[in-house]
Each structure stands twice: as C-alpha cells, then as structure tokens.
Design a protein around this motif. Structure first.
Motif, mmCIF file in Angstrom:
data_model
loop_
_atom_site.group_PDB
_atom_site.id
_atom_site.type_symbol
_atom_site.label_atom_id
_atom_site.label_comp_id
_atom_site.label_asym_id
_atom_site.label_seq_id
_atom_site.Cartn_x
_atom_site.Cartn_y
_atom_site.Cartn_z
ATOM 1 N N TRP A 469 -20.198 -12.201 -24.303
ATOM 2 C CA TRP A 469 -20.279 -12.551 -22.881
ATOM 3 C C TRP A 469 -21.405 -11.814 -22.181
ATOM 4 O O TRP A 469 -22.021 -12.346 -21.246
ATOM 5 C CB TRP A 469 -18.945 -12.283 -22.175
ATOM 6 C CG TRP A 469 -17.763 -12.877 -22.864
ATOM 7 C CD1 TRP A 469 -16.628 -12.236 -23.260
ATOM 8 C CD2 TRP A 469 -17.572 -14.255 -23.236
ATOM 9 N NE1 TRP A 469 -15.742 -13.117 -23.863
ATOM 10 C CE2 TRP A 469 -16.301 -14.354 -23.861
ATOM 11 C CE3 TRP A 469 -18.354 -15.401 -23.124
ATOM 12 C CZ2 TRP A 469 -15.798 -15.559 -24.366
ATOM 13 C CZ3 TRP A 469 -17.856 -16.595 -23.622
ATOM 14 C CH2 TRP A 469 -16.597 -16.666 -24.237
ATOM 15 N N THR A 470 -21.668 -10.615 -22.595
ATOM 16 C CA THR A 470 -22.742 -9.855 -21.949
ATOM 17 C C THR A 470 -24.066 -10.581 -22.077
ATOM 18 O O THR A 470 -24.807 -10.757 -21.113
ATOM 19 C CB THR A 470 -22.869 -8.460 -22.589
ATOM 20 O OG1 THR A 470 -21.560 -7.876 -22.653
ATOM 21 C CG2 THR A 470 -23.790 -7.582 -21.779
ATOM 22 N N ARG A 471 -24.328 -11.025 -23.296
ATOM 23 C CA ARG A 471 -25.587 -11.722 -23.547
ATOM 24 C C ARG A 471 -25.608 -13.062 -22.804
ATOM 25 O O ARG A 471 -26.606 -13.431 -22.181
ATOM 26 C CB ARG A 471 -25.748 -11.950 -25.073
ATOM 27 C CG ARG A 471 -27.042 -12.637 -25.479
ATOM 28 C CD ARG A 471 -28.273 -11.831 -25.049
ATOM 29 N NE ARG A 471 -29.437 -12.720 -24.908
ATOM 30 C CZ ARG A 471 -30.409 -12.538 -24.022
ATOM 31 N NH1 ARG A 471 -30.363 -11.531 -23.172
ATOM 32 N NH2 ARG A 471 -31.428 -13.374 -23.984
ATOM 33 N N ALA A 472 -24.483 -13.756 -22.846
ATOM 34 C CA ALA A 472 -24.398 -15.065 -22.188
ATOM 35 C C ALA A 472 -24.664 -14.926 -20.688
ATOM 36 O O ALA A 472 -25.407 -15.717 -20.091
ATOM 37 C CB ALA A 472 -23.026 -15.686 -22.420
ATOM 38 N N ASP A 473 -24.084 -13.890 -20.094
ATOM 39 C CA ASP A 473 -24.266 -13.695 -18.658
ATOM 40 C C ASP A 473 -25.686 -13.255 -18.334
ATOM 41 O O ASP A 473 -26.220 -13.583 -17.276
ATOM 42 C CB ASP A 473 -23.259 -12.665 -18.133
ATOM 43 C CG ASP A 473 -21.835 -13.226 -18.151
ATOM 44 O OD1 ASP A 473 -21.695 -14.455 -18.339
ATOM 45 O OD2 ASP A 473 -20.879 -12.453 -18.001
ATOM 46 N N ALA A 474 -26.279 -12.516 -19.263
ATOM 47 C CA ALA A 474 -27.659 -12.090 -19.037
ATOM 48 C C ALA A 474 -28.579 -13.303 -19.002
ATOM 49 O O ALA A 474 -29.506 -13.373 -18.191
ATOM 50 C CB ALA A 474 -28.092 -11.115 -20.138
ATOM 51 N N VAL A 475 -28.312 -14.250 -19.869
ATOM 52 C CA VAL A 475 -29.130 -15.469 -19.877
ATOM 53 C C VAL A 475 -28.947 -16.226 -18.569
ATOM 54 O O VAL A 475 -29.910 -16.693 -17.960
ATOM 55 C CB VAL A 475 -28.756 -16.382 -21.069
ATOM 56 C CG1 VAL A 475 -29.478 -17.726 -20.955
ATOM 57 C CG2 VAL A 475 -29.106 -15.696 -22.383
ATOM 58 N N ARG A 476 -27.693 -16.289 -18.136
ATOM 59 C CA ARG A 476 -27.445 -17.002 -16.890
ATOM 60 C C ARG A 476 -28.184 -16.326 -15.734
ATOM 61 O O ARG A 476 -28.765 -16.979 -14.877
ATOM 62 C CB ARG A 476 -25.950 -17.055 -16.566
ATOM 63 C CG ARG A 476 -25.704 -17.734 -15.221
ATOM 64 C CD ARG A 476 -24.265 -18.084 -14.985
ATOM 65 N NE ARG A 476 -23.401 -16.941 -15.102
ATOM 66 C CZ ARG A 476 -22.110 -17.010 -15.424
ATOM 67 N NH1 ARG A 476 -21.556 -18.179 -15.672
ATOM 68 N NH2 ARG A 476 -21.388 -15.930 -15.516
ATOM 69 N N GLN A 477 -28.136 -14.996 -15.734
ATOM 70 C CA GLN A 477 -28.811 -14.255 -14.675
ATOM 71 C C GLN A 477 -30.314 -14.515 -14.700
ATOM 72 O O GLN A 477 -30.941 -14.721 -13.665
ATOM 73 C CB GLN A 477 -28.519 -12.754 -14.839
ATOM 74 C CG GLN A 477 -29.108 -11.883 -13.732
ATOM 75 C CD GLN A 477 -28.544 -12.226 -12.345
ATOM 76 O OE1 GLN A 477 -27.416 -12.675 -12.221
ATOM 77 N NE2 GLN A 477 -29.347 -12.045 -11.302
ATOM 78 N N GLU A 478 -30.852 -14.552 -15.908
ATOM 79 C CA GLU A 478 -32.289 -14.784 -16.014
ATOM 80 C C GLU A 478 -32.641 -16.162 -15.459
ATOM 81 O O GLU A 478 -33.600 -16.321 -14.706
ATOM 82 C CB GLU A 478 -32.745 -14.696 -17.471
ATOM 83 C CG GLU A 478 -34.253 -14.840 -17.583
ATOM 84 C CD GLU A 478 -34.766 -14.837 -19.016
ATOM 85 O OE1 GLU A 478 -34.006 -14.425 -19.915
ATOM 86 O OE2 GLU A 478 -35.926 -15.257 -19.214
#
Length: 498
Positions: A469-478
């Motif tokens: 989820w951390t990575r997934a959310d980072a992508v969303r943030q980007e």
RNA sequence: GGCGCCGUACCCAAGUGGUUAAGGGAGCAGUCUGCAAAACUGCGAUGCGGCGGUUCGACCCCGCCCGGCGCCUCCA
C-alpha cells in the motif's frame, strides 16, 4: 402549441410569445462597439441571446438573428488617432477579437452581422424621411431628432420627459429645439472619417444605425429586440422613437434585456476599470478552451438572464464543481455496464419527462437555472439507477438526453475524455478560514501524457496486487501532483481523470 | 433629485396566495473501499431584509422603513 412566455420590458410582464409570422422569429440584438476587447459583460449578453436563439430553434422556429457591429463612433476615432492608424484597422482588429472570443465561448454566429458603416445609405434615407416629416431638423452640419414629436417617448424606460429634465446632467445645446433632442447625424470635424450626405460630410449618430439595420434586414416590424439592460435608456428608447416616427409602425414587439455582470456587487465596466476581458479569462483559467467555455456558460446560465450576476473566482469554482459532477457521470456512463435488461416502458417515460421539464423551464422566460436544476435532478437519478444496474443501451440513451438538452444551453458538448476536472490533489489540509478548499492549479495537458499515466497505473496495480500500500499510495500521490486523480472501480480496474 | 430593479439557508440560486420553500456548491455523519476518490443515503432555512395592512390564509398582493444595485452621460 408551444407555451413560451417572454418577459417584455415594454409591459414589464411575461407575455405569451407569438411571432408575427407563424413559424419564423426575427430577432435583433445590439452587438458591440468595436474599439476594444470584449469583457465578461459582453459575454453574458452574447451567451444569453445565443441560448435564446438556440431554444427558439429547438421549438422549430426559423430564426433570423441579426447582431450588429457599431464600427463608427467617437471611441473608435479616438483610438485610431492614438495609434495613428486608420479607423478600419481598429474596427477590423476588434471584430476579429470578438469573433475569436465568441468562438471560444461556443456562441454561434448570428444569421447576419451587419456593420453600421455598410448601411450609411439606409441611415441617410431614414433621416431624410424624418426631416420631411419635420420630426428631425438640421442644425448646421448636424441633424437632430425632435423628441416631442413622439408622444410615446419614454414608454420603454418608464420615464416622462418633464421628469427627466429635472435631473438632466448634460449641458444643453441652445440650438436644439428641446434639451433631450439627440443627434441622428454628426457633421465631421476636419480629419475625421466621414460620409457624404445632404447635410454635408459626417457620420451617423449612435442610435440611428440600429434602426436602419433592423429595418433593412428584418422589416419595419419584427419580433424580438434585445440587449443589455443598460441600453434601455437612451439607446432603445431612441431607436423606438426614430423608427416608429419614420415608418408609422410598431418597431419591435418584444423587448428583452439581460441583467448586468457585477464584480463585488458593482457593475463591470470600462469606466470603473473593474472588468475582466473574455480573452484574459481564457488565457488565465487553468483549463482548455472548450472546458473553460462550458464553465463560463454554466456560471452565466445558473442565474436567470434578467438578474444581476456577480463574478468571482469562487463562482467559477462552483460552476466547475457542478459541471464536474455531470462529466463524472458521463464517464461512468460511457464505461458501460451491461447488468440488467432494459425496463423499456418506464425508462422511456423518465427520458421524456426530463426533456419536457427542461422545456417547461425554458418556456418560462428562458429560466435556465430551473432547466439546470432539472438536469441536476436527472443526473442524480441516473446515478442511482447506474448503481442499481443500468443497461449500457439505457446509459447511452441517458447520455443522449444530456447532450441534447445540453445543446440548448451549449453545455455537455465536450467529449468526456477531454473534460478536465482540475481537482486532482487531495493531499493537504483544508483551510478552515475558507469555506472551500484551495484550488490546486493543475491540469495542464502537457504535464503528463497518457502513456506515462498508464505506466504508473500499471505499477500501482502491481503494488496493490502484492498489498504494498505504501508504494501504491506513493504512485497515486505522484499522479496527483501532476494533476491526475484516480478512482478504483469495484471490478478492480482503475480510471483516471485530469 | 427622478425612474426602475433586487434582498430566499454558510455560498450560489429557482419558486408558489393555502399539502414537506426546487436544485447545486461547501460542510458534517453513514454505506462502499486496503486507503482514497466517485457515487449513494441522511443532516441542514418553523422560515423567505424589517414593520404594518389586505385576506379564512402571504415568503409570494399593498404601504412604509432599512439595505444593495442599475439607469438618468459612452456602456452588454
């Protein structure tokens, strides 16, 4: 058969609209004086009469819509002098600018767009007719209209001649027979643009051009005459006086006036300096021109055309939010979801009812806010049905109704894949002092291309698959920082929007 | 000074002499969701600037007052 009611400034009442010749409507609207860029106030008038014309056509009237350009006037002459260019350079430039602005706004061309300077012959003929009747009189190189020759003067603006004189602020020219007499023809001063006439070289006064052009293109009596409410006096009052004295017939049957645009509750105008040009709005607003146009139109049409409307950033944001809701639905409708067999009979009734309610609103003196309310209700209804399971053909039909009703208003015409939501960034606190989260300026199409978005979404999809989820959310943030908002769907897919 | 228009919830904004005063935005709560987003559901004016009057009954009609605006000069 139709029950269109129109508020007539002349009677100050809503009247049943019946055109002089069945099946056809002849409408004249005062356009702009082409000496500068157009501002939002001009946009309102243009959009209002564009919508009126669209609706009349929707009712199957054949509309002859005349909108003039005032291309000779003191301000044009002054501007040309300042720039040391021929006046035609000035008018040509701003006619082009006007057309550019109208095209961006989705305002369609009028049937005819005559120019004052191309009707000098008609103007001269009209003035001559008035002189022969001793209603107009020359004073040196000028010609004046004698106001007391027209007993009904003041009927439109509800003024009485004697009351007006008490408050008159203008200096009276002693040569005039009556202080309120106004110029039909102005003699040229040396160096000024001029046309030959029986009274010497000169140019038309402001009001006479509209009478001449309207009569020339629409006849001595026509159906609708429109313009901003600031034209009621003296412009339209004078038009009536001249025209009716010359022809002996009623000039226009319905007088339609749009309310003014204000900024901080004050009239937007050149002299107050509190205006926004159409051009700068399009250049500054963070969205493509077609999207900006609909936001502007939605804003303009969410208030009844006769009421004043106050312009602000916030008003524009509210308009965008409203429109976003529609386009959100359009996107989902286009995704399709064959879930259920169509329930034909009931569904057709729903579609008919919504189209009808929009017409009823428009029939009531072009009540666009009520029409929009109907469409918003329908939007909510379709959302509910979509939730319950709408067949894809039903979805397409709903979409068709939105686009068809929207056509009357010039809304919902952008392909939903091109709509820009401009609300991507969800991170960051809401400012408690504002009743609105700050607008995040994003949505520049150039900032990220579709393939890059797809690549990042794929990466996020993989991260989600392994519950990272951390990575997934980072992508969303980007993506959010680059103006892209994403939505995960129930079926596991992900869509995005700008 | 004369004439005219307007005053509806936090914001925008329809509307009607008499059932629950549209709709949207924003907000809050809930459903859904890994979290979000979107959507949906619920909440939100006992009151429609104030005071009188007409009426069986007024936010809607009339009068006055207060507040705002426009036109009277070029203006969409």
């Amino acid at each position: 058969m139709n029950a269109l009611k129109v508020f007539n400034t002349m009677s100050r009442r809503k009247e049943l609209f019946t055109p002089l010749k069945a099946g056809g409507v002849r409408m004249y609207v005062c356009g702009v004086t082409v000496y500068d860029e157009c501002h939002l106030g001009h946009a309102r008038s243009a959009v209002v009469f564009d919508v009126i014309c669209r609706y009349l056509e929707h009712l199957n009237f054949e509309v002859t819509f005349v909108k003039n350009f005032t291309d000779i006037d003191d301000k044009i002459i002054k501007r040309a002098e300042q720039e040391s260019v021929p006046w035609q350079t000035v008018t040509g430039r701003y006619i082009d600018a006007y057309h550019r602005d109208m095209e961006r706004l989705g305002v369609r061309l009028a049937t005819l767009e005559p120019k004052a300077t191309e009707h000098v012959n008609e103007i001269v003929t009209l003035i001559q007719a008035l002189i022969e009747k001793d209603i107009a009189y020359p004073v040196g190189p000028d010609v004046y209209f004698h106001i007391t020759a027209f007993p009904r003067y003041g009927a439109l603006s509800k003024r009485k001649l004697d009351e007006m004189q008490a408050g008159a602020r203008i200096e009276v020219d002693e040569r005039k027979r009556h202080p309120m007499d106004f110029a039909l023809w102005k003699g040229a001063k040396p160096g000024e643009p001029s046309w030959d006439s029986p009274w010497g070289a000169g140019r038309p006064g402001w009001h006479i051009e509209c009478s001449a052009m309207a009569i020339r293109h629409l006849g001595e009596t026509f159906d609708i005459h429109g313009g901003g409410e600031d034209l009621i006096f003296p412009h339209h009052e004078n038009e009536i006086a001249q025209s009716e004295c010359a022809t002996g017939k009623e000039f226009a049957r319905y007088w339609v006036h749009n309310g003014l645009v204000t900024i901080d509750q004050e009239k937007m105008s050149k002299s107050l300096g509190n205006f926004f040009t159409i051009r700068e709005i399009f250049e500054k607003f963070p969205a493509s021109a077609p999207v900006t146009a609909e936001i502007l139109r939605f804003f303009l049409l969410s208030t009844h055309y006769r009421s004043p409307i106050d312009f602000s950033d916030k008003a524009l944001r509210q308009a965008r939010a409203g429109l976003n809701n529609f386009y959100d639905l359009f996107k989902r409708l286009e995704e399709g979801s064959a879930q259920r067999l169509p329930g034909k009979a009931e569904w057709q009734k729903v579609l008919t009812r919504i189209a009808r309610s929009v017409e009823e609103a428009m029939d009531d003196d072009f009540n666009t806010p009520a029409a929009l309310a109907s469409l918003q209700k329908f939007r909510s209804d379709v959302n509910r049905r979509l939730h319950a399971g709408l067949s894809s053909s039903e979805g397409q039909e709903a979409l068709g109704v939105f686009r068809k009703c929207g056509q009357i208003l010039g809304l919902f015409q952008v392909p939903s894949s091109d709509w820009e939501f401009g609300q991507a960034v969800v991170a960051g606190p809401t400012d408690p002092l504002m009743d609105y989260p700050p607008t995040v300026v994003v949505s520049s199409k150039a900032s990220i291309d579709d393939s890059e978005i797809e690549r990042l979404l794929e990466e996020r999809q993989q991260a989600r698959a392994r519950k990272d989820w951390t990575r997934a959310d980072a992508v969303r943030q980007e993506l959010a920082e680059r103006g892209i908002a994403i939505e995960d769907r129930a079926d596991g897919s992900t869509t995005w929007k700008r």
